[in-house]
Design a protein around this motif. Structure first.
Motif, PDB file in Angstrom:
ATOM      1  N   ALA A 142       1.873   0.606  -2.170  1.00 21.72           N
ATOM      2  CA  ALA A 142       3.029   1.499  -2.377  1.00 21.72           C
ATOM      3  C   ALA A 142       2.785   2.432  -3.576  1.00 21.72           C
ATOM      4  O   ALA A 142       3.124   3.617  -3.518  1.00 21.72           O
ATOM      5  CB  ALA A 142       4.293   0.679  -2.591  1.00 21.72           C
ATOM      6  N   GLN A 143       2.193   1.910  -4.641  1.00 24.53           N
ATOM      7  CA  GLN A 143       1.896   2.757  -5.795  1.00 24.53           C
ATOM      8  C   GLN A 143       0.864   3.819  -5.424  1.00 24.53           C
ATOM      9  O   GLN A 143       0.992   4.976  -5.815  1.00 24.53           O
ATOM     10  CB  GLN A 143       1.380   1.917  -6.963  1.00 24.53           C
ATOM     11  N   TRP A 144      -0.174   3.428  -4.679  1.00 19.00           N
ATOM     12  CA  TRP A 144      -1.188   4.385  -4.252  1.00 19.00           C
ATOM     13  C   TRP A 144      -0.542   5.486  -3.412  1.00 19.00           C
ATOM     14  O   TRP A 144      -0.791   6.672  -3.613  1.00 19.00           O
ATOM     15  CB  TRP A 144      -2.312   3.682  -3.495  1.00 19.00           C
ATOM     16  N   GLU A 145       0.278   5.096  -2.463  1.00 16.42           N
ATOM     17  CA  GLU A 145       0.963   6.083  -1.614  1.00 16.42           C
ATOM     18  C   GLU A 145       1.873   6.984  -2.445  1.00 16.42           C
ATOM     19  O   GLU A 145       1.998   8.169  -2.159  1.00 16.42           O
ATOM     20  CB  GLU A 145       1.748   5.373  -0.515  1.00 16.42           C
ATOM     21  N   GLY A 146       2.482   6.434  -3.507  1.00 19.53           N
ATOM     22  CA  GLY A 146       3.337   7.223  -4.388  1.00 19.53           C
ATOM     23  C   GLY A 146       2.579   8.297  -5.144  1.00 19.53           C
ATOM     24  O   GLY A 146       3.176   9.276  -5.609  1.00 19.53           O
ATOM     25  N   LEU A 204      -0.046  15.266  -9.139  1.00 22.02           N
ATOM     26  CA  LEU A 204       0.146  13.886  -9.549  1.00 22.02           C
ATOM     27  C   LEU A 204       1.621  13.628  -9.800  1.00 22.02           C
ATOM     28  O   LEU A 204       2.269  14.373 -10.536  1.00 22.02           O
ATOM     29  CB  LEU A 204      -0.667  13.606 -10.813  1.00 22.02           C
ATOM     30  N   ASP A 205       2.126  12.560  -9.174  1.00 17.90           N
ATOM     31  CA  ASP A 205       3.476  12.096  -9.455  1.00 17.90           C
ATOM     32  C   ASP A 205       3.396  11.322 -10.771  1.00 17.90           C
ATOM     33  O   ASP A 205       2.886  10.201 -10.807  1.00 17.90           O
ATOM     34  CB  ASP A 205       3.983  11.205  -8.320  1.00 17.90           C
ATOM     35  N   PHE A 206       3.875  11.929 -11.845  1.00 19.72           N
ATOM     36  CA  PHE A 206       3.671  11.351 -13.167  1.00 19.72           C
ATOM     37  C   PHE A 206       4.438  10.050 -13.364  1.00 19.72           C
ATOM     38  O   PHE A 206       3.999   9.185 -14.110  1.00 19.72           O
ATOM     39  CB  PHE A 206       4.000  12.378 -14.262  1.00 19.72           C
ATOM     40  N   GLN A 207       5.566   9.852 -12.681  1.00 25.86           N
ATOM     41  CA  GLN A 207       6.272   8.567 -12.800  1.00 25.86           C
ATOM     42  C   GLN A 207       5.444   7.458 -12.182  1.00 25.86           C
ATOM     43  O   GLN A 207       5.306   6.388 -12.756  1.00 25.86           O
ATOM     44  CB  GLN A 207       7.661   8.623 -12.154  1.00 25.86           C
ATOM     45  N   SER A 208       4.853   7.710 -11.024  1.00 24.56           N
ATOM     46  CA  SER A 208       3.974   6.707 -10.403  1.00 24.56           C
ATOM     47  C   SER A 208       2.804   6.396 -11.329  1.00 24.56           C
ATOM     48  O   SER A 208       2.416   5.237 -11.491  1.00 24.56           O
ATOM     49  CB  SER A 208       3.456   7.209  -9.054  1.00 24.56           C
ATOM     50  N   TRP A 209       2.225   7.432 -11.932  1.00 19.86           N
ATOM     51  CA  TRP A 209       1.105   7.228 -12.843  1.00 19.86           C
ATOM     52  C   TRP A 209       1.532   6.399 -14.051  1.00 19.86           C
ATOM     53  O   TRP A 209       0.827   5.473 -14.463  1.00 19.86           O
ATOM     54  CB  TRP A 209       0.514   8.566 -13.276  1.00 19.86           C
TER      55      TRP A 209
END
Length: 181
Positions: free
Chosen positions: A58-62, A96-101
């Motif tokens: 899920a994090q990778w997909e995010g 890049l989705d910075f929250q996911s990062w």
């Protein structure tokens, strides 16, 4: 830089403003080793394998990366984390989705030890792999070059997949294992 003939195992410098890699002899590379703000930064040679890296599907997909391989590095020129993925056309930047990062970094504090511009998190999830390395940035571009030169047709062909497998096997051989709590 000085014009000395270089062997296959030579040092590299990176120019942060352009992300350009420059080949250098050891003597020239040492001039950029002290961490001072200069036009170039020396690329380290240490490879670290992150054996218990935490990254869920899920994090990778995010992260919204369209393939199962990418590298992440802090760009001092851009003032942010950059994510690129290798493709037959070269290194392609992804938003890049910075929250996911931030979530991934909070679960993997070792990422805070990466040197800006010169080290990257290299993730390989291709064909069921689960490889996570902190590598010198030149290794990421070496992987990009390998894919560019060996890719055939729509699926890449057997030669490119063998080369990718060999590339990651070589990294694992060179790497120091890093575990974190």
């Amino acid at each position: 830089m000085c014009g000395l003939e270089l062997g296959p195992d030579h040092a590299h410098l990176v120019e942060p403003a352009t992300r350009k890699l420059i080949c250098a002899c050891q003597a020239c590379a040492i001039l950029f080793s002290n961490g001072a703000e200069t036009k170039y930064r020396r690329v380290p040679q240490t490879v670290r394998y992150l054996s218990n890296f935490q990254l869920t599907d899920a994090q990778w997909e995010g992260l919204m990366i369209p393939i199962s391989m990418a590298f992440f590095f802090q760009s001092s020129a851009a003032g942010k984390m950059i994510v690129l993925y290798p493709s037959p056309a070269g290194a392609t930047e992804s938003l890049l989705d910075f929250q996911s990062w931030r979530d991934i970094v909070s679960e993997n504090p070792v990422l805070q030890t990466m040197q800006p511009d010169t080290e990257a998190l290299l993730v390989n999830r291709v064909r069921g792999a689960s490889d996570h390395f902190i590598v010198p940035i030149d290794q990421c571009y070496r992987l990009v070059g390998l894919i560019r030169t060996k890719w055939k047709g729509l699926a890449g062909g057997a030669e490119v997949w063998e080369a990718i497998s060999s590339f990651f096997a070589e990294l694992r051989e060179r790497a120091a294992e890093v575990r974190h709590a």
